[in-house]
Design a protein around this motif. Sequence first.
Motif, PDB file in Angstrom:
ATOM      1  N   ARG A 109       0.757  -1.342  -0.149  1.00 49.98           N
ATOM      2  CA  ARG A 109       0.400   0.053  -0.152  1.00 49.98           C
ATOM      3  C   ARG A 109       1.144   0.821   0.009  1.00 49.98           C
ATOM      4  O   ARG A 109       1.397   0.960   0.585  1.00 49.98           O
ATOM      5  N   SER A 110      -0.134   2.474  -0.132  1.00 51.72           N
ATOM      6  CA  SER A 110       0.662   3.570  -0.115  1.00 51.72           C
ATOM      7  C   SER A 110       0.255   4.721   0.769  1.00 51.72           C
ATOM      8  O   SER A 110      -1.299   4.352   1.289  1.00 51.72           O
ATOM      9  N   ALA A 111       0.992   5.124   1.541  1.00 51.78           N
ATOM     10  CA  ALA A 111       0.469   5.895   2.953  1.00 51.78           C
ATOM     11  C   ALA A 111       0.962   7.247   2.523  1.00 51.78           C
ATOM     12  O   ALA A 111       2.016   7.988   2.170  1.00 51.78           O
ATOM     13  N   ALA A 129       5.485   5.042   8.667  1.00 51.86           N
ATOM     14  CA  ALA A 129       5.440   3.635   8.891  1.00 51.86           C
ATOM     15  C   ALA A 129       5.283   3.358  10.396  1.00 51.86           C
ATOM     16  O   ALA A 129       4.161   2.507  10.636  1.00 51.86           O
ATOM     17  N   LYS A 130       5.701   4.781  11.397  1.00 54.72           N
ATOM     18  CA  LYS A 130       5.032   4.091  12.958  1.00 54.72           C
ATOM     19  C   LYS A 130       3.542   3.844  12.807  1.00 54.72           C
ATOM     20  O   LYS A 130       3.011   2.768  13.491  1.00 54.72           O
ATOM     21  N   SER A 131       3.092   4.432  12.079  1.00 56.25           N
ATOM     22  CA  SER A 131       2.122   5.166  12.737  1.00 56.25           C
ATOM     23  C   SER A 131       0.917   4.372  11.565  1.00 56.25           C
ATOM     24  O   SER A 131      -0.431   3.919  11.997  1.00 56.25           O
ATOM     25  N   LEU A 132       1.585   3.472  11.089  1.00 61.18           N
ATOM     26  CA  LEU A 132       0.511   2.489  10.475  1.00 61.18           C
ATOM     27  C   LEU A 132       0.770   1.020  10.857  1.00 61.18           C
ATOM     28  O   LEU A 132       0.371  -0.616  10.580  1.00 61.18           O
ATOM     29  N   ASP A 133       2.096   1.082  11.738  1.00 59.92           N
ATOM     30  CA  ASP A 133       2.625  -0.810  12.402  1.00 59.92           C
ATOM     31  C   ASP A 133       2.920  -1.372  10.688  1.00 59.92           C
ATOM     32  O   ASP A 133       2.582  -2.809  10.623  1.00 59.92           O
ATOM     33  N   PHE A 290      12.241  -1.314   8.525  1.00 63.73           N
ATOM     34  CA  PHE A 290      12.153  -2.639   9.295  1.00 63.73           C
ATOM     35  C   PHE A 290      11.283  -2.682  10.270  1.00 63.73           C
ATOM     36  O   PHE A 290      12.080  -2.477  11.320  1.00 63.73           O
ATOM     37  N   ARG A 291       9.909  -3.003  10.434  1.00 66.14           N
ATOM     38  CA  ARG A 291       9.126  -2.840  11.683  1.00 66.14           C
ATOM     39  C   ARG A 291       9.295  -1.907  12.772  1.00 66.14           C
ATOM     40  O   ARG A 291      10.036  -2.235  13.704  1.00 66.14           O
ATOM     41  N   GLY A 292       9.539  -0.519  12.154  1.00 69.27           N
ATOM     42  CA  GLY A 292       9.648   0.878  12.125  1.00 69.27           C
ATOM     43  C   GLY A 292      10.833   1.694  12.871  1.00 69.27           C
ATOM     44  O   GLY A 292      10.901   2.799  12.947  1.00 69.27           O
ATOM     45  N   ASN A 293      11.912   0.480  11.933  1.00 67.93           N
ATOM     46  CA  ASN A 293      13.255   1.387  12.060  1.00 67.93           C
ATOM     47  C   ASN A 293      14.115   1.359  10.969  1.00 67.93           C
ATOM     48  O   ASN A 293      14.045   0.693   9.775  1.00 67.93           O
ATOM     49  N   LEU A 294      15.266   2.444  11.334  1.00 68.42           N
ATOM     50  CA  LEU A 294      15.869   3.032   9.675  1.00 68.42           C
ATOM     51  C   LEU A 294      16.347   1.749   9.637  1.00 68.42           C
ATOM     52  O   LEU A 294      17.261   1.012  10.479  1.00 68.42           O
ATOM     53  N   VAL A 295      16.819   1.140   8.957  1.00 62.02           N
ATOM     54  CA  VAL A 295      17.125  -0.307   8.239  1.00 62.02           C
ATOM     55  C   VAL A 295      18.896   0.435   7.372  1.00 62.02           C
ATOM     56  O   VAL A 295      19.409  -0.049   7.732  1.00 62.02           O
ATOM     57  N   ASN A 296      19.294   1.660   6.296  1.00 60.99           N
ATOM     58  CA  ASN A 296      19.438   2.062   5.414  1.00 60.99           C
ATOM     59  C   ASN A 296      20.517   3.470   6.662  1.00 60.99           C
ATOM     60  O   ASN A 296      19.866   3.301   7.744  1.00 60.99           O
ATOM     61  N   ASN A 297      21.135   3.953   5.927  1.00 62.92           N
ATOM     62  CA  ASN A 297      22.482   4.650   6.586  1.00 62.92           C
ATOM     63  C   ASN A 297      22.551   6.390   5.151  1.00 62.92           C
ATOM     64  O   ASN A 297      23.396   6.251   5.292  1.00 62.92           O
ATOM     65  N   VAL A 313       3.951  -2.311   3.290  1.00 62.74           N
ATOM     66  CA  VAL A 313       3.521  -3.783   3.577  1.00 62.74           C
ATOM     67  C   VAL A 313       3.032  -3.597   4.430  1.00 62.74           C
ATOM     68  O   VAL A 313       3.836  -3.365   6.193  1.00 62.74           O
ATOM     69  N   ALA A 314       1.605  -3.697   4.740  1.00 61.07           N
ATOM     70  CA  ALA A 314       1.129  -3.645   5.715  1.00 61.07           C
ATOM     71  C   ALA A 314       1.008  -5.486   6.732  1.00 61.07           C
ATOM     72  O   ALA A 314       1.299  -6.605   5.900  1.00 61.07           O
ATOM     73  N   GLY A 315       1.183  -4.558   8.422  1.00 64.94           N
ATOM     74  CA  GLY A 315       0.979  -5.986   8.760  1.00 64.94           C
ATOM     75  C   GLY A 315       0.343  -7.044   9.405  1.00 64.94           C
ATOM     76  O   GLY A 315      -1.130  -6.468   8.577  1.00 64.94           O
TER      77      GLY A 315
END
Length: 315
Positions: A109-111, A129-133, A290-297, A313-315
Amino acid sequence: MSTDNAPKRKLSRRGFLAGGLGALAAAGGAGAWALDRYVIDHVEVSSASALTAANVVAAEAASDGTATATSYTSDTATVSIETVATGSGSDKITYFVADVTVGNATIVRSAFANDQFGENIIANPSTIAKSLDAVLAINGDYYGFRDTGIVIRNGVKFRDSGARQGLAFYADGTAKLYDETATTADALIAAGVWNTLSFGPGLVENGKVLTGIDQVEVDTNFGNHSIQGQQPRTGVGLIAANHLLWIVADGRSSGYSRGVTMTEFAQIFADRGAQLAYNIDGGGSSAMVFRGNLVNNPLGKGQERGTSDILYVAG
């Protein structure tokens, strides 16, 4: 946004905030117009998710799934994330590959930032992303910098002003590159389009790297509209129906990651089996969460930049 990997913020909001607001306000006339056009929020739709709610209810996952630091599995989606580093010193490249398989394409989805559609509205990708889990998210196409393009999100038309090559994701899990100027948002929705992206260029088609992509200029508006050279980048690809690749390449950080050319980026997708791939907003805005945490730098500084939208990707 960065200054050299987006169709560039005709006058970027962040550039204004860094030092141009006072000058524009004092100048009046054209300066005041530019301040209003490129910096001040212009909300066209509030609570945008309410418009798409009816389309996504049927796709909500019944299970929360299980997750590790680099993978997620549920009844509806499987996600695995790989970190790849090649080269060394000033020629080192670091990028992140999310391999995503879904049972139903509509859980991709998009947000919008702040759940509002319009121009100059931004939030950090991790915040959205966190607001949508969200299980997984990447920055989107930064639709809010411009007032052109076809914007369909979660099956709903938000903008219909074709201007460039777009990418259409269909509800059956397929995707296609298309010419925005040759169709309409209504026609796309009638054909089963679930989401569109308006940035580009297309990177891979029929499993082959497209030629000439290092010379593409996405827009020709005021400011730096170049997306060439070695840059941080974000892209999306499709291996097969409901099997996606989301790749973020970091850059502009010597010894960590120099960034990639458009052709190098396309080759990464092709080497991993993508039949189709498309470049979206990049530079300092490139982000994977990913799961609310920034993966890249981002830029080697670990700091996100605000953007108009995310894919997730919705959970």
